[in-house]
Write a protein that holds these residues in place. Sequence first.
Motif, PDB file in Angstrom:
ATOM      1  N   UNK A 227       2.686   2.190 -11.707  1.00  0.00           N
ATOM      2  CA  UNK A 227       2.965   0.973 -12.462  1.00  0.00           C
ATOM      3  C   UNK A 227       1.692   0.148 -12.534  1.00  0.00           C
ATOM      4  N   UNK A 228       1.417  -0.360 -13.732  1.00  0.00           N
ATOM      5  CA  UNK A 228       0.199  -1.154 -13.917  1.00  0.00           C
ATOM      6  C   UNK A 228       0.266  -2.466 -13.152  1.00  0.00           C
TER       7      UNK A 228
ATOM      8  N   UNK B  20      11.523   2.443  -7.628  1.00  0.00           N
ATOM      9  CA  UNK B  20      10.477   2.007  -8.550  1.00  0.00           C
ATOM     10  C   UNK B  20       9.141   1.802  -7.834  1.00  0.00           C
ATOM     11  N   UNK B  21       8.067   1.934  -8.605  1.00  0.00           N
ATOM     12  CA  UNK B  21       6.747   1.509  -8.125  1.00  0.00           C
ATOM     13  C   UNK B  21       6.615   0.044  -8.507  1.00  0.00           C
ATOM     14  N   UNK B  22       6.419  -0.815  -7.524  1.00  0.00           N
ATOM     15  CA  UNK B  22       6.248  -2.233  -7.821  1.00  0.00           C
ATOM     16  C   UNK B  22       4.950  -2.452  -8.590  1.00  0.00           C
ATOM     17  N   UNK B  23       4.852  -3.605  -9.227  1.00  0.00           N
ATOM     18  CA  UNK B  23       3.688  -3.936 -10.046  1.00  0.00           C
ATOM     19  C   UNK B  23       2.402  -3.801  -9.235  1.00  0.00           C
TER      20      UNK B  23
ATOM     21  N   UNK C 145       0.817  -1.225   0.000  1.00  0.00           N
ATOM     22  CA  UNK C 145       0.000   0.000   0.000  1.00  0.00           C
ATOM     23  C   UNK C 145       0.849   1.273   0.000  1.00  0.00           C
ATOM     24  N   UNK C 146       1.902   1.262  -0.775  1.00  0.00           N
ATOM     25  CA  UNK C 146       2.788   2.405  -0.900  1.00  0.00           C
ATOM     26  C   UNK C 146       3.263   2.479  -2.345  1.00  0.00           C
ATOM     27  N   UNK C 147       4.247   3.322  -2.600  1.00  0.00           N
ATOM     28  CA  UNK C 147       4.865   3.420  -3.920  1.00  0.00           C
ATOM     29  C   UNK C 147       6.251   4.028  -3.747  1.00  0.00           C
TER      30      UNK C 147
END
Length: 95
Positions: A70-71, A62-65, A36-38
């Motif tokens: 990130x989609x 990075x934003x995880x998948x 629940x983060x980015x």
Amino acid sequence: MRDLPLRRVVTPRGAFAVREVGPAEGRPLILVHGNVSSGRFFSAFAASLVEASGGRLRVIAPDLRGYGDTEAGPTSRTAARAREVFSVGAAVNTL
């Protein structure tokens, strides 16, 4: 809080939103967020890490998948996430 510059990195495992700060030739430090983060979570102190290193670090968040910009995708297991982070690191260092 000032947000870090955002760009999209394409890897063999998909496209990821990545925030970066620091010199392109700096030693990469990849910061991985929790659930629940980015990668935006690190915006508040990423520049301080670069400054504290004397400009020797390049901080990559990075934003995880499925998080942030990130989609979503089919992976959710820890080993798959680790491979995704590795692929982002490899792609960022080769661009």
